[in-house]
Design an enzyme around this catalytic site. Structure first.
Site, PDB file in Angstrom:
ATOM      1  NE  ARG A 283      -4.400 -13.862   6.610  1.00  0.00           N
ATOM      2  CZ  ARG A 283      -4.813 -12.834   5.900  1.00  0.00           C
ATOM      3  NH1 ARG A 283      -6.101 -12.550   5.825  1.00  0.00           N
ATOM      4  NH2 ARG A 283      -3.951 -12.070   5.281  1.00  0.00           N
TER       5      ARG A 283
ATOM      6  CE  LYS B 298      -1.847   2.016  -9.069  1.00  0.00           C
ATOM      7  NZ  LYS B 298      -3.025   2.575  -8.406  1.00  0.00           N
TER       8      LYS B 298
ATOM      9  N   GLY C 270       0.392  -9.864   0.253  1.00  0.00           N
ATOM     10  CA  GLY C 270      -0.586 -10.895  -0.097  1.00  0.00           C
ATOM     11  C   GLY C 270      -0.267 -11.570  -1.424  1.00  0.00           C
TER      12      GLY C 270
ATOM     13  N   GLY D 212       0.229  -4.633   4.403  1.00  0.00           N
ATOM     14  CA  GLY D 212       0.406  -3.232   4.791  1.00  0.00           C
ATOM     15  C   GLY D 212       1.149  -3.091   6.099  1.00  0.00           C
TER      16      GLY D 212
HETATM   17  P1  ADP Z   1       1.717  -7.540  -2.676  1.00  0.00           P
HETATM   18  O1  ADP Z   1       0.256  -7.885  -2.531  1.00  0.00           O
HETATM   19  O2  ADP Z   1       2.597  -8.749  -2.577  1.00  0.00           O
HETATM   20  O3  ADP Z   1       2.142  -6.415  -1.773  1.00  0.00           O
HETATM   21  P2  ADP Z   1       1.231  -5.751  -4.879  1.00  0.00           P
HETATM   22  O4  ADP Z   1      -0.219  -5.761  -4.537  1.00  0.00           O
HETATM   23  O5  ADP Z   1       2.020  -4.541  -4.619  1.00  0.00           O
HETATM   24  O6  ADP Z   1       1.963  -7.030  -4.178  1.00  0.00           O
HETATM   25  O7  ADP Z   1       1.439  -6.067  -6.420  1.00  0.00           O
HETATM   26  C1  ADP Z   1       0.890  -7.201  -7.027  1.00  0.00           C
HETATM   27  C2  ADP Z   1       0.194  -6.851  -8.292  1.00  0.00           C
HETATM   28  O8  ADP Z   1       1.075  -6.198  -9.194  1.00  0.00           O
HETATM   29  C3  ADP Z   1      -0.301  -8.092  -8.992  1.00  0.00           C
HETATM   30  O9  ADP Z   1      -1.685  -7.969  -9.182  1.00  0.00           O
HETATM   31  C4  ADP Z   1       0.471  -8.099 -10.296  1.00  0.00           C
HETATM   32  O10 ADP Z   1      -0.297  -8.589 -11.390  1.00  0.00           O
HETATM   33  C5  ADP Z   1       0.776  -6.642 -10.485  1.00  0.00           C
HETATM   34  N1  ADP Z   1       1.886  -6.452 -11.417  1.00  0.00           N
HETATM   35  C6  ADP Z   1       3.186  -6.718 -11.210  1.00  0.00           C
HETATM   36  N2  ADP Z   1       3.918  -6.424 -12.299  1.00  0.00           N
HETATM   37  C7  ADP Z   1       3.079  -5.959 -13.231  1.00  0.00           C
HETATM   38  C8  ADP Z   1       3.226  -5.475 -14.573  1.00  0.00           C
HETATM   39  N3  ADP Z   1       4.420  -5.446 -15.172  1.00  0.00           N
HETATM   40  N4  ADP Z   1       2.118  -5.061 -15.219  1.00  0.00           N
HETATM   41  C9  ADP Z   1       0.919  -5.116 -14.616  1.00  0.00           C
HETATM   42  N5  ADP Z   1       0.702  -5.552 -13.357  1.00  0.00           N
HETATM   43  C10 ADP Z   1       1.769  -5.969 -12.670  1.00  0.00           C
HETATM   44 MG    MG Z   2      -1.494  -6.920  -3.320  1.00  0.00          MG
END
Ligand code: ADP
Ligand code: MG
Length: 392
Positions: free
Chosen positions: A36, A197, A349, A372
């Site tokens: 960063r 989620k 992230g 976000g």
């Molecule tokens: P980003 O930070 O890229 O926006 P998210 O925070 O939405 O991504 O999602 C990442 C998280 O989702 C990780 O911690 C990952 O372990 C979890 N994850 C993805 N698929 C699964 C799964 N099938 N079961 C449990 N956790 C999951």
């Molecule tokens: Mg995340």
């Protein structure tokens, strides 16, 4: 790009306050990942070369509106100094007479770093007094912290309203890359959405449905879609309160002719622990009590085939529990298969961490620094930190 940038204003001899995102990981008083800081260098170097007096302000961590010794910006100043090859004077506060004195002593090309702005309770409340205090320090305001642009804080919106406010180069790059997805993506446009989620990403799923040709869904959120189709997902991460939402998204995809693709096979495990028994099963054969932790090889193959034909790709959200190998396999395989012929934009992230770990970060067209913020931008929302910048 409809917003003014640092190139559209005269900065020579002016006091320029730059909101940067120096929210970097620290360990034992050292910056452990300076990505960063490097990302902000073009704006800082440009301002120095133009003879501006540069004042930097950032947050770091979540200090709860009071000084926290472990979240001071001294290690950041030290690393920035090395990267810039110029002295960076670091102050222990953000506003007030001492800061004003230090600013008054600046020469063109000098760089000053204020203390962690979240030591002030007024920052996240967008307190007018704090905004005034920051405005007193500068003639021009620059925002180069895209990752905080979705928050109306004193250092992102309050002060920007009180001074001529423009975008830095990093901010401009983010706006340009994400705007292209909204206005003129080369087709086919494929979105790959994963992560934990659905509820985190409903807004962006809905927005993407109106724009993409294909929507590929993996990760924990795919479980909820599969459950909505009637499959038994065992003890997998699931959102029972989102089943209706998932059904309605699938329905809308059908109506719009969007190719919505869910996993056809899954890597399931007896539990989440390292070394737990695991195997690949079709989505209709998740053993009772087991959990889906990654997409399976047939799904990876299908996703890669669709991605190979894409000209624009947006990816947010890992396809599995990637922190724990071997459940990173799906995410890594898809990351490595991203075609060089497409414009690829990756945000989030965890997704950026996964792509970096897969060793393909340098092949991505644009890696968004905002999680976000990039999702809200793609929802079509106006981000307060961008709205407040002057139009060209
Ligand atoms: P980003 O930070 O890229 O926006 P998210 O925070 O939405 O991504 O999602 C990442 C998280 O989702 C990780 O911690 C990952 O372990 C979890 N994850 C993805 N698929 C699964 C799964 N099938 N079961 C449990 N956790 C999951
Ligand atoms: Mg995340």
């Amino acid at each position: 790009m409809t917003k003014k940038t640092v190139k559209d204003v005269e900065v020579r001899g002016k006091r320029v306050l730059v909101r940067v995102d120096f929210n970097v990981p620290l360990k034992d008083g050292k910056v452990t990942d300076d990505t960063r800081l490097r990302a902000a260098l073009p704006t800082i170097e440009y301002l120095c070369q133009q003879g501006a007096k540069v004042i930097l302000v950032s947050h770091l961590g979540r200090p709860k509106g009071a000084p926290d010794e472990s979240l001071r910006l001294d290690p950041v100043a030290q690393r920035l100094e090395e990267l810039l090859g110029r002295p960076v004077r670091k102050l222990d506060s953000c506003v007030g007479p001492e800061v004003e004195e230090a600013v008054a002593a600046l020469n063109p090309g000098d760089v000053l770093l204020l203390e962690n702005i979240r030591f002030h309770p007024g920052e996240t409340k967008n307190d007018p007094e704090l905004a005034q205090g920051l405005a007193k320090l500068c003639d021009i305001y620059v925002n180069d912290a895209f990752g905080t642009a979705h928050r109306a804080h004193a250092s992102t919106v309050g002060v920007a309203k009180l001074r001529p406010a423009v975008a830095g180069f990093l901010m401009a790059k983010e706006i340009e890359a994400l705007s292209r997805l909204l206005t003129s993506p080369a087709r086919p446009f494929v979105a790959l959405i994963g992560g934990a989620k659905i509820s985190d990403k409903i807004g962006v799923l809905r927005s993407l449905l109106t724009r993409v040709d294909s929507l590929l869904i993996g990760g924990g959120m795919a479980n909820t879609f599969l459950a909505a189709q009637g499959y038994n997902l065992g003890r997998s991460l699931l959102e029972p309160d989102q089943l209706e939402q998932a059904r309605s998204i699938m329905e809308e995809a059908r109506e719009r002719g969007v190719n919505l693709v869910l996993p056809r096979d899954l890597v399931v495990a007896a539990n989440k622990e390292a070394g737990a028994e695991h195997r690949v099963v079709p989505v209709n054969e998740v053993p009772e009590g087991w959990m889906a932790l990654d997409v399976g090889p047939a799904t990876v193959e299908e996703f890669c085939r669709i991605l190979a034909g894409a000209r624009t790709i947006f990816w947010n959200g890992p396809l599995g529990y990637f922190e724990q190998p071997p459940y990173d396999a799906g995410t890594v395989a898809v990351a490595r298969a991203l075609p060089a012929t497409a414009e690829t934009i990756v945000g989030g992230g965890d997704t950026v961490a996964a792509v970096t770990r897969a060793g393909v970060a340098d092949r991505i067209t644009h890696i968004s620094t905002g999680g976000g913020a990039s999702l809200e931008f793609l929802e079509g929302k106006e981000l307060p930190g961008i709205a407040v910048l002057e139009d060209k």
